[in-house]
Design a protein around this motif. Structure first.
Motif, PDB file in Angstrom:
ATOM      1  N   HIS A  17      31.609 -22.490   3.043  1.00 22.87           N
ATOM      2  CA  HIS A  17      31.838 -22.085   1.650  1.00 22.87           C
ATOM      3  C   HIS A  17      32.332 -23.321   0.908  1.00 22.87           C
ATOM      4  O   HIS A  17      33.423 -23.816   1.183  1.00 22.87           O
ATOM      5  N   GLN A  18      31.534 -23.798  -0.016  1.00 21.83           N
ATOM      6  CA  GLN A  18      31.873 -25.028  -0.711  1.00 21.83           C
ATOM      7  C   GLN A  18      33.043 -24.820  -1.666  1.00 21.83           C
ATOM      8  O   GLN A  18      33.322 -23.709  -2.092  1.00 21.83           O
ATOM      9  N   SER A  19      33.678 -25.918  -1.990  1.00 26.43           N
ATOM     10  CA  SER A  19      34.757 -25.879  -2.970  1.00 26.43           C
ATOM     11  C   SER A  19      34.161 -25.549  -4.337  1.00 26.43           C
ATOM     12  O   SER A  19      33.104 -26.052  -4.696  1.00 26.43           O
ATOM     13  N   GLU A  20      34.832 -24.681  -5.081  1.00 30.94           N
ATOM     14  CA  GLU A  20      34.320 -24.250  -6.379  1.00 30.94           C
ATOM     15  C   GLU A  20      35.355 -24.519  -7.458  1.00 30.94           C
ATOM     16  O   GLU A  20      36.560 -24.406  -7.226  1.00 30.94           O
ATOM     17  N   LEU A  21      34.836 -24.856  -8.636  1.00 28.19           N
ATOM     18  CA  LEU A  21      35.690 -25.050  -9.799  1.00 28.19           C
ATOM     19  C   LEU A  21      35.907 -23.694 -10.456  1.00 28.19           C
ATOM     20  O   LEU A  21      34.948 -22.980 -10.741  1.00 28.19           O
ATOM     21  N   THR A  22      37.151 -23.327 -10.671  1.00 28.10           N
ATOM     22  CA  THR A  22      37.460 -22.021 -11.251  1.00 28.10           C
ATOM     23  C   THR A  22      38.268 -22.212 -12.532  1.00 28.10           C
ATOM     24  O   THR A  22      38.845 -23.259 -12.771  1.00 28.10           O
TER      25      THR A  22
END
Length: 189
Positions: free
Chosen positions: A134-139
């Protein structure tokens, strides 16, 4: 004859119009901009259960599914087998020349040896573990902020009018004085 002319005095005051402009009133609403951004950590999930299951490491649920019915059928087979052996011993143990107990255990040992010879080895492909990344996501969302200026003004200037005045008055009365002079005497007429 002496005459005095009437004199009229006049006081004048000019009318005044005073107009004062009301200064504008300035107010501001200020909400600073914020990024409100963040990120989630990268996550790696490894599901190694299919490969562990091929080695025999089962979960409790799988073990109960696989061996639960087998356990019940083994109990039923053992119960019926013991019952059949008990009836054979009851029927044949008392006959002369029979050694029923010896024959019973000898048949059990022979069955155990024969089962060991008939073992089968099965070669099967061991599945690889399932790896999910699960890739890092910008939130979050950016708040651009708000700087709002309010200017309050009055539509009309503040005015005050002082009316002019004209005041007249009699400064000196008019008069006529007459004298008659006889010899040396003045007689007021």
């Amino acid at each position: 004859m002496r005459t005095t002319q009437p004199m009229i005095g006049i006081h004048t005051r000019l009318g005044q119009l005073e107009a004062h402009a009301t200064p504008a009133r300035l107010s501001t609403e200020n909400r600073q901009a914020r990024s409100n951004k963040g990120w989630t950590q990268c996550r790696v999930d490894i599901d190694s259960y299919p490969s562990r299951h091929s080695y025999g490491y089962d979960s409790h649920g799988d073990f109960a599914k696989e061996h639960g019915q087998q356990g019940l059928s083994d109990v039923q087979q053992a119960t019926s087998g013991h019952t059949a052996e008990a009836w054979q011993i009851i029927d044949n143990a008392a006959r002369p020349g029979t050694n029923m107990i010896h024959q019973h255990y000898a048949s059990q040992i022979t069955d155990f040896i024969n089962k060991g010879k008939n073992r089968h080895i099965v070669a099967a492909h061991i599945p690889a573990p399932t790896i999910t990344v699960h890739q890092s996501e910008l939130t979050g969302t950016i708040d651009p902020g708000d700087v709002t200026e309010h200017v309050d003004t009055d539509a009309f200037a503040q005015t005050h009018f002082t009316p002019g005045q004209v005041e007249t008055y009699l400064k000196q009365k008019g008069s006529v004085h007459q004298w008659v002079t006889e010899d040396r005497y003045d007689i007021y007429a």
